[in-house]
Design an enzyme around this catalytic site. Structure first.
Site, short mmCIF file in Angstrom:
data_model
loop_
_atom_site.label_atom_id
_atom_site.label_comp_id
_atom_site.label_asym_id
_atom_site.label_seq_id
_atom_site.Cartn_x
_atom_site.Cartn_y
_atom_site.Cartn_z
N CYS A 79 25.31 -7.95 -4.57
CA CYS A 79 23.76 -9.28 -3.94
C CYS A 79 24.46 -10.32 -3.88
O CYS A 79 25.70 -10.91 -3.56
CB CYS A 79 22.71 -9.01 -4.95
SG CYS A 79 21.24 -10.59 -3.75
N HIS A 186 20.51 -4.24 -3.14
CA HIS A 186 20.55 -3.69 -4.70
C HIS A 186 20.60 -2.46 -4.38
O HIS A 186 19.03 -1.95 -4.14
CB HIS A 186 19.31 -4.27 -4.75
CG HIS A 186 18.96 -6.06 -5.44
ND1 HIS A 186 19.65 -6.84 -6.50
CD2 HIS A 186 19.04 -6.63 -4.89
CE1 HIS A 186 19.90 -8.01 -6.14
NE2 HIS A 186 19.14 -8.03 -5.27
N GLU A 188 20.45 -0.61 -6.77
CA GLU A 188 19.94 -0.02 -8.42
C GLU A 188 18.39 -0.38 -8.20
O GLU A 188 17.83 0.36 -8.79
CB GLU A 188 20.22 -1.03 -9.41
CG GLU A 188 19.05 -2.56 -9.47
CD GLU A 188 20.30 -3.45 -7.94
OE1 GLU A 188 19.90 -4.61 -8.30
OE2 GLU A 188 21.16 -3.09 -7.60
#
Length: 205
Positions: A79, A186, A188
């Site tokens: 990001c 992202h 994650e």
């Protein structure tokens, strides 16, 4: 061992938890002098570009991250962390970045987007690979990742572009040059697909 750069800004816990899920040994690191001890490094980040660079400089992490990149070990920006890899950003003024990748960060152009597009882009979007990479191993074309951003990268070198997405118009969603890579979305927060990207990163080299 994966080091997660702690420079007082970023989504550190979520990145750490995702790495643990894929079986990686990882820890959050706030000491610049220790970065070279890691096999690979993740530079996370949320918030404003200028503030992030100020934190990197004040914490001593800027030079440490640059030194790590020169070592040839894998470095991944996520990001805002990806945006910081570039030469400069036009977010709330003009700010110099780390300069590891050629290009700049600009705001989404509302005049090109048409109606119905809100800024920031927030949610799932399709990722289109532009070249082959170990980071994308095991993933089929056109998978979805989770995005939250108002600015995007413009790369000077087309060969550095790893992937694109479309939000009103095509933009760079991932970048890779030698040992330095970055994802605007992202991983994650992108469930199984995102975890696979992180697992692939942990297996490079």
């Amino acid at each position: 061992m994966v080091g997660i750069v702690n420079y007082n800004i970023g989504n550190l816990a979520s990145v750490l938890n995702a790495l643990v899920k894929v079986g990686a040994k990882a820890q959050i690191e706030k000491e610049p002098s220790r970065l070279l001890e890691y096999d690979r490094l993740i530079l996370p980040g949320v918030g404003a570009f200028g503030d992030a660079m100020e934190h990197l400089v004040q914490s001593g992490m800027k030079e440490a991250v640059l030194e790590f990149a020169k070592s040839g070990k894998p470095l991944l920006g996520i990001c805002l962390g990806m945006q910081l890899l570039f030469e400069k950003s036009y977010e709330f003024g003009e700010h110099a970045g780390l300069g590891l990748l050629e290009g700049e960060i600009i705001p989404f152009d509302k005049t090109r987007m048409g109606e119905g597009y809100k800024i920031p882009q927030m949610g799932w979007n399709r990722f289109y690979a532009k070249k082959k990479s170990p980071l994308l191993k095991g993933l089929e074309e056109g998978f979805y990742l989770y995005y939250v951003h108002s600015f995007h990268a413009v790369a000077k070198r087309e060969e550095d572009v790893l992937g694109e997405s479309v939000y009103g118009y095509p933009f760079v969603s991932a970048i890779e040059r030698d040992n330095v890579a970055g994802f605007q979305p992202h991983p994650e927060k992108s469930h199984d697909v995102g975890l696979r990207i992180l697992k692939n990163f942990c297996e490079i080299g």
